[in-house]
Scaffold this motif. Structure first.
Motif, PDB file in Angstrom:
ATOM      1  N   ARG A   1       0.842  -1.214  -0.012  1.00 24.96           N
ATOM      2  CA  ARG A   1       0.004  -0.093  -0.175  1.00 24.96           C
ATOM      3  C   ARG A   1       1.006   1.208   0.127  1.00 24.96           C
ATOM      4  NH1 ARG A   1      -5.232   0.000   1.459  1.00 24.96           N
ATOM      5  NH2 ARG A   1      -4.767   2.218   2.324  1.00 24.96           N
ATOM      6  N   LYS A   2       1.970   1.317   0.651  1.00 24.02           N
ATOM      7  CA  LYS A   2       2.788   2.289   0.775  1.00 24.02           C
ATOM      8  C   LYS A   2       3.730   2.622  -0.505  1.00 24.02           C
ATOM      9  CE  LYS A   2       1.246   3.548   4.554  1.00 24.02           C
ATOM     10  NZ  LYS A   2       0.349   4.688   4.577  1.00 24.02           N
ATOM     11  N   ILE A   3       3.955   1.538  -1.153  1.00 17.61           N
ATOM     12  CA  ILE A   3       4.539   1.546  -2.613  1.00 17.61           C
ATOM     13  C   ILE A   3       3.501   2.323  -3.453  1.00 17.61           C
ATOM     14  CG2 ILE A   3       5.212   0.572  -4.738  1.00 17.61           C
ATOM     15  CD1 ILE A   3       6.199  -2.057  -3.060  1.00 17.61           C
ATOM     16  N   VAL A   4       2.220   2.090  -3.586  1.00 16.25           N
ATOM     17  CA  VAL A   4       1.134   2.858  -4.124  1.00 16.25           C
ATOM     18  C   VAL A   4       1.203   4.187  -3.695  1.00 16.25           C
ATOM     19  CG1 VAL A   4      -1.086   2.979  -4.765  1.00 16.25           C
ATOM     20  CG2 VAL A   4       0.096   0.761  -4.752  1.00 16.25           C
ATOM     21  N   HIS A   5       0.867   4.314  -2.412  1.00 10.89           N
ATOM     22  CA  HIS A   5       0.891   5.848  -1.626  1.00 10.89           C
ATOM     23  C   HIS A   5       1.769   6.518  -2.247  1.00 10.89           C
ATOM     24  CE1 HIS A   5      -0.806   8.231   1.787  1.00 10.89           C
ATOM     25  NE2 HIS A   5       0.599   8.430   1.461  1.00 10.89           N
ATOM     26  N   ILE A   6       3.202   6.287  -1.886  1.00  9.54           N
ATOM     27  CA  ILE A   6       4.208   7.239  -2.340  1.00  9.54           C
ATOM     28  C   ILE A   6       4.272   7.171  -3.934  1.00  9.54           C
ATOM     29  CG2 ILE A   6       6.666   7.443  -2.061  1.00  9.54           C
ATOM     30  CD1 ILE A   6       6.626   6.283   0.672  1.00  9.54           C
TER      31      ILE A   6
ATOM     32  N   ALA B   1       4.644   6.274   8.332  1.00 17.08           N
ATOM     33  CA  ALA B   1       4.024   4.982   8.626  1.00 17.08           C
ATOM     34  C   ALA B   1       5.179   3.756   8.313  1.00 17.08           C
ATOM     35  CB  ALA B   1       3.034   4.525   7.350  1.00 17.08           C
ATOM     36  N   LEU B   2       6.060   3.720   7.611  1.00 17.47           N
ATOM     37  CA  LEU B   2       7.050   3.058   7.413  1.00 17.47           C
ATOM     38  C   LEU B   2       8.029   3.196   8.565  1.00 17.47           C
ATOM     39  CD1 LEU B   2       7.906   3.152   3.618  1.00 17.47           C
ATOM     40  CD2 LEU B   2       6.503   1.390   4.631  1.00 17.47           C
ATOM     41  N   ILE B   3       8.438   4.399   9.045  1.00 13.42           N
ATOM     42  CA  ILE B   3       9.575   4.494  10.042  1.00 13.42           C
ATOM     43  C   ILE B   3       8.857   4.129  11.279  1.00 13.42           C
ATOM     44  CG2 ILE B   3      10.683   6.471  11.380  1.00 13.42           C
ATOM     45  CD1 ILE B   3      11.994   5.476   8.660  1.00 13.42           C
ATOM     46  N   GLY B   4       7.588   4.637  11.603  1.00 16.25           N
ATOM     47  CA  GLY B   4       6.953   4.171  12.783  1.00 16.25           C
ATOM     48  C   GLY B   4       6.845   2.662  12.921  1.00 16.25           C
ATOM     49  N   GLN B   5       6.292   1.807  11.880  1.00 16.65           N
ATOM     50  CA  GLN B   5       6.323   0.480  11.934  1.00 16.65           C
ATOM     51  C   GLN B   5       7.713  -0.155  12.368  1.00 16.65           C
ATOM     52  OE1 GLN B   5       4.300  -0.570   8.442  1.00 16.65           O
ATOM     53  NE2 GLN B   5       2.515   0.556   8.917  1.00 16.65           N
ATOM     54  N   ARG B   6       8.677   0.361  11.613  1.00 14.65           N
ATOM     55  CA  ARG B   6       9.756  -0.225  11.970  1.00 14.65           C
ATOM     56  C   ARG B   6      10.628   0.191  12.949  1.00 14.65           C
ATOM     57  NH1 ARG B   6      13.751  -2.596  12.618  1.00 14.65           N
ATOM     58  NH2 ARG B   6      15.398  -3.381  11.228  1.00 14.65           N
ATOM     59  N   PHE B   7      10.588   1.301  13.251  1.00 14.00           N
ATOM     60  CA  PHE B   7      11.341   1.904  14.160  1.00 14.00           C
ATOM     61  C   PHE B   7      10.692   2.596  15.470  1.00 14.00           C
ATOM     62  CE2 PHE B   7      13.915   2.260  10.356  1.00 14.00           C
ATOM     63  CZ  PHE B   7      15.076   1.447  10.601  1.00 14.00           C
ATOM     64  N   GLY B   8       9.517   2.647  15.334  1.00 15.93           N
ATOM     65  CA  GLY B   8       8.700   3.201  16.464  1.00 15.93           C
ATOM     66  C   GLY B   8       8.656   2.330  17.827  1.00 15.93           C
ATOM     67  N   ARG B   9       9.352   2.950  18.779  1.00 15.51           N
ATOM     68  CA  ARG B   9       9.360   2.378  20.287  1.00 15.51           C
ATOM     69  C   ARG B   9       8.727   3.185  21.169  1.00 15.51           C
ATOM     70  NH1 ARG B   9      10.820  -0.599  16.990  1.00 15.51           N
ATOM     71  NH2 ARG B   9      12.649  -1.904  16.733  1.00 15.51           N
ATOM     72  N   HIS B  10       8.577   4.621  20.900  1.00 13.53           N
ATOM     73  CA  HIS B  10       7.968   5.376  21.825  1.00 13.53           C
ATOM     74  C   HIS B  10       6.515   5.601  21.321  1.00 13.53           C
ATOM     75  CE1 HIS B  10      12.260   5.969  22.309  1.00 13.53           C
ATOM     76  NE2 HIS B  10      11.864   5.910  23.656  1.00 13.53           N
ATOM     77  N   THR B  11       5.713   5.144  22.025  1.00 15.35           N
ATOM     78  CA  THR B  11       4.083   5.318  21.549  1.00 15.35           C
ATOM     79  C   THR B  11       3.068   6.056  22.243  1.00 15.35           C
ATOM     80  OG1 THR B  11       3.359   3.194  22.709  1.00 15.35           O
ATOM     81  CG2 THR B  11       4.305   2.821  20.591  1.00 15.35           C
ATOM     82  N   TYR B  12       2.344   6.496  21.828  1.00 13.23           N
ATOM     83  CA  TYR B  12       0.961   7.399  22.343  1.00 13.23           C
ATOM     84  C   TYR B  12      -0.312   6.959  21.573  1.00 13.23           C
ATOM     85  CZ  TYR B  12       1.373  10.566  18.394  1.00 13.23           C
ATOM     86  OH  TYR B  12       1.256  11.209  17.029  1.00 13.23           O
ATOM     87  N   THR B  13      -1.441   7.350  22.311  1.00 17.71           N
ATOM     88  CA  THR B  13      -2.475   6.747  21.659  1.00 17.71           C
ATOM     89  C   THR B  13      -3.591   8.195  21.656  1.00 17.71           C
ATOM     90  OG1 THR B  13      -2.317   4.458  23.042  1.00 17.71           O
ATOM     91  CG2 THR B  13      -4.852   5.430  22.420  1.00 17.71           C
TER      92      THR B  13
END
Length: 233
Positions: free
Chosen positions: A46-51, A141-153
């Motif tokens: 989806r991100k391939i298409v998105h970008i 989205a890609l960075i968050g999924q791969r490197f996201g360690r500090h989260t919030y809701t």
């Protein structure tokens, strides 16, 4: 304020449309190939298409593709996006039953911005809105999924500070690059770009069900335009 849309030459219309259509076709084939023949997950596809697809706004701008072509293409792809939620036209791009209208909103936002800013002969603002979404949200989205360690809701949605920071930095860079190219390198462009980065990141964080694909590009473009009117007239 400078106009970045030169006079369109009718003779190059078929070639211009063909180039833009070929770009979209190649992105679609690349994404579907990745889905079918690699281990890439649905979200990566989806991100391939998105970008990839979002950069068609640059082609439309540089090739001086007319407003009616952009709006017509937006209507067509919006219809295809809606249909694909029920029929697996491109299963790698839209999974059946996915609770998001992101692809549909994406197509709609392109049509809205082309209709708005092509009419004003200021396509740079449409480009800012779409590319902030294309690169900012896509890379976040890609960075968050791969490197996201500090989260919030937010409203039940899990976000990462790494992803949000990526969104802000990329939105700032995209906006500043376009404003410098069209308005020159002044303090106004830096201030406008900082504002767009804050607005886009906030809209992305608080949007649900894929509506950020509508709110982020339109909100970013609107702020860029109205602030530019304020500072440059």
């Amino acid at each position: 304020m400078r106009s970045a849309l030169s006079a369109f030459t009718p003779l190059n219309l078929p070639i211009s449309i063909a180039i833009a259509a070929l770009w979209i076709l190649l992105i679609g084939l690349l994404a579907e190939g990745a889905y079918r023949y690699t281990q890439a997950g649905t979200e990566i596809v989806r991100k391939i298409v998105h970008i990839g697809a979002g950069n068609v706004i640059l082609l439309a701008w540089l090739l001086n593709i007319p407003r009616w072509v952009g709006v017509s293409a937006s209507i067509l792809f919006s219809a295809i996006a809606l249909l694909s939620y029920s029929i697996p036209i491109l299963p790698g791009i839209n999974g059946v039953g996915r609770k998001s209208l992101g692809t549909f909103f994406y197509a709609v936002s392109i049509g809205v911005l082309v209709a708005w800013f092509w009419t004003l002969h200021l396509p740079q603002f449409a480009a800012i809105g779409i590319l902030v979404m294309t690169w900012g949200d896509g890379l976040a989205a890609l960075i968050g999924q791969r490197f996201g360690r500090h989260t919030y809701t937010v409203w039940g949605m899990k976000k990462s500070w790494e992803g949000s920071l990526t969104m802000a930095l990329v939105s700032f860079a995209v906006s500043l690059a376009i404003l410098i190219a069209t308005q020159g390198n002044g303090w106004q462009g830096w201030l406008i770009s900082l504002t767009i980065a804050a607005v886009a990141t906030t809209l992305e964080a608080f949007s649900k069900f894929g509506i950020d694909n509508l709110t982020v590009p339109i909100g970013s473009a609107a702020f860029a335009f109205f602030l530019s009117q304020l500072f440059w007239g």
